[in-house]
Design a protein around this motif. Structure first.
Motif, mmCIF file in Angstrom:
data_model
loop_
_atom_site.group_PDB
_atom_site.id
_atom_site.type_symbol
_atom_site.label_atom_id
_atom_site.label_comp_id
_atom_site.label_asym_id
_atom_site.label_seq_id
_atom_site.Cartn_x
_atom_site.Cartn_y
_atom_site.Cartn_z
ATOM 1 N N MET A 184 0.837 -1.189 0.000
ATOM 2 C CA MET A 184 0.000 0.000 0.000
ATOM 3 C C MET A 184 0.883 1.254 0.000
ATOM 4 O O MET A 184 1.852 1.341 0.737
ATOM 5 N N LYS A 185 0.526 2.211 -0.834
ATOM 6 C CA LYS A 185 1.278 3.457 -0.923
ATOM 7 C C LYS A 185 0.825 4.417 0.168
ATOM 8 O O LYS A 185 -0.359 4.479 0.505
ATOM 9 N N LEU A 186 1.744 5.193 0.685
ATOM 10 C CA LEU A 186 1.390 6.178 1.706
ATOM 11 C C LEU A 186 0.754 7.411 1.084
ATOM 12 O O LEU A 186 -0.245 7.921 1.570
ATOM 13 N N ILE A 187 1.343 7.897 -0.012
ATOM 14 C CA ILE A 187 0.820 9.088 -0.680
ATOM 15 C C ILE A 187 0.291 8.689 -2.053
ATOM 16 O O ILE A 187 0.977 8.040 -2.826
ATOM 17 N N GLN A 188 -0.960 9.074 -2.344
ATOM 18 C CA GLN A 188 -1.603 8.762 -3.615
ATOM 19 C C GLN A 188 -2.172 10.032 -4.225
ATOM 20 O O GLN A 188 -2.441 11.004 -3.522
ATOM 21 N N VAL A 189 -2.373 9.993 -5.531
ATOM 22 C CA VAL A 189 -3.045 11.088 -6.237
ATOM 23 C C VAL A 189 -4.321 10.503 -6.835
ATOM 24 O O VAL A 189 -4.277 9.548 -7.595
ATOM 25 N N LYS A 190 -5.471 11.053 -6.442
ATOM 26 C CA LYS A 190 -6.773 10.559 -6.897
ATOM 27 C C LYS A 190 -7.476 11.622 -7.724
ATOM 28 O O LYS A 190 -7.333 12.820 -7.489
ATOM 29 N N ARG A 191 -8.282 11.159 -8.662
ATOM 30 C CA ARG A 191 -9.067 12.040 -9.517
ATOM 31 C C ARG A 191 -10.533 11.692 -9.302
ATOM 32 O O ARG A 191 -10.912 10.537 -9.353
ATOM 33 N N ASN A 249 -24.498 23.813 -15.455
ATOM 34 C CA ASN A 249 -24.238 22.582 -14.725
ATOM 35 C C ASN A 249 -23.080 21.887 -15.429
ATOM 36 O O ASN A 249 -23.212 21.484 -16.571
ATOM 37 N N ALA A 250 -21.939 21.758 -14.756
ATOM 38 C CA ALA A 250 -20.732 21.246 -15.403
ATOM 39 C C ALA A 250 -20.145 20.080 -14.620
ATOM 40 O O ALA A 250 -20.320 19.977 -13.414
ATOM 41 N N LYS A 251 -19.415 19.223 -15.335
ATOM 42 C CA LYS A 251 -18.659 18.154 -14.693
ATOM 43 C C LYS A 251 -17.329 18.742 -14.252
ATOM 44 O O LYS A 251 -16.543 19.199 -15.076
ATOM 45 N N VAL A 252 -17.084 18.754 -12.943
ATOM 46 C CA VAL A 252 -15.846 19.301 -12.409
ATOM 47 C C VAL A 252 -14.998 18.137 -11.901
ATOM 48 O O VAL A 252 -15.469 17.311 -11.133
ATOM 49 N N THR A 253 -13.748 18.083 -12.342
ATOM 50 C CA THR A 253 -12.833 17.027 -11.938
ATOM 51 C C THR A 253 -11.809 17.598 -10.969
ATOM 52 O O THR A 253 -11.159 18.596 -11.261
ATOM 53 N N TYR A 254 -11.697 16.969 -9.803
ATOM 54 C CA TYR A 254 -10.743 17.369 -8.784
ATOM 55 C C TYR A 254 -9.576 16.391 -8.777
ATOM 56 O O TYR A 254 -9.782 15.184 -8.778
ATOM 57 N N VAL A 255 -8.361 16.897 -8.745
ATOM 58 C CA VAL A 255 -7.164 16.077 -8.593
ATOM 59 C C VAL A 255 -6.651 16.358 -7.185
ATOM 60 O O VAL A 255 -6.249 17.479 -6.881
ATOM 61 N N LYS A 256 -6.701 15.333 -6.314
ATOM 62 C CA LYS A 256 -6.363 15.513 -4.905
ATOM 63 C C LYS A 256 -5.231 14.580 -4.499
ATOM 64 O O LYS A 256 -5.136 13.465 -4.991
ATOM 65 N N SER A 257 -4.392 15.055 -3.582
ATOM 66 C CA SER A 257 -3.361 14.187 -3.011
ATOM 67 C C SER A 257 -3.898 13.647 -1.692
ATOM 68 O O SER A 257 -4.534 14.370 -0.927
ATOM 69 N N GLN A 258 -3.638 12.364 -1.448
ATOM 70 C CA GLN A 258 -4.143 11.707 -0.249
ATOM 71 C C GLN A 258 -3.004 11.030 0.491
ATOM 72 O O GLN A 258 -2.081 10.494 -0.118
ATOM 73 N N ILE A 308 -5.392 15.450 1.619
ATOM 74 C CA ILE A 308 -4.511 16.473 2.179
ATOM 75 C C ILE A 308 -4.732 17.804 1.477
ATOM 76 O O ILE A 308 -4.930 18.832 2.104
ATOM 77 N N LYS A 309 -4.702 17.765 0.146
ATOM 78 C CA LYS A 309 -4.685 19.007 -0.620
ATOM 79 C C LYS A 309 -5.294 18.780 -1.998
ATOM 80 O O LYS A 309 -5.124 17.723 -2.589
ATOM 81 N N THR A 310 -6.024 19.778 -2.515
ATOM 82 C CA THR A 310 -6.518 19.741 -3.884
ATOM 83 C C THR A 310 -5.451 20.356 -4.774
ATOM 84 O O THR A 310 -5.119 21.534 -4.634
ATOM 85 N N LEU A 311 -4.911 19.553 -5.672
ATOM 86 C CA LEU A 311 -3.828 20.014 -6.530
ATOM 87 C C LEU A 311 -4.335 20.840 -7.705
ATOM 88 O O LEU A 311 -3.737 21.844 -8.072
ATOM 89 N N HIS A 312 -5.450 20.384 -8.295
ATOM 90 C CA HIS A 312 -5.953 21.053 -9.492
ATOM 91 C C HIS A 312 -7.433 20.711 -9.655
ATOM 92 O O HIS A 312 -7.868 19.647 -9.258
ATOM 93 N N LYS A 313 -8.194 21.638 -10.239
ATOM 94 C CA LYS A 313 -9.568 21.327 -10.608
ATOM 95 C C LYS A 313 -9.862 21.943 -11.959
ATOM 96 O O LYS A 313 -9.430 23.055 -12.259
ATOM 97 N N TYR A 314 -10.549 21.185 -12.781
ATOM 98 C CA TYR A 314 -10.892 21.655 -14.111
ATOM 99 C C TYR A 314 -12.280 21.161 -14.467
ATOM 100 O O TYR A 314 -12.812 20.259 -13.840
#
Length: 63
Positions: A1-8, A24-33, A39-45
């Motif tokens: 298991m990885k300690l730090i992951q990046v999820k979308r 009404n839009a589809k928003v994608t969040y790229v978050k580090s976990q 932990i933090k939202t890296l990017h959203k588009y």
């Protein structure tokens, strides 16, 4: 298991664009976990009506 992951994650949200008004839009969040905790939202588009991908800094949440 990885300690730090990046999820979308994609969510439907109501957004406000100055030129189009409310949309009404589809928003994608790229978050580090760390161990499954966000932990933090890296990017959203968002995907536009025409299929283009734009940064969410251009539109304001619910006006």
């Amino acid at each position: 298991m990885k300690l730090i992951q990046v999820k979308r994650e994609t969510i439907q949200e109501n957004r406000f664009a100055p030129k189009m008004g409310r949309l009404n839009a589809k928003v994608t969040y790229v978050k580090s976990q760390f161990l499954g905790i966000t932990i933090k939202t890296l990017h959203k588009y968002r995907e536009t009506y025409y299929g283009e991908v734009k940064d969410c800094e251009e539109c304001v949440l619910a006006k």
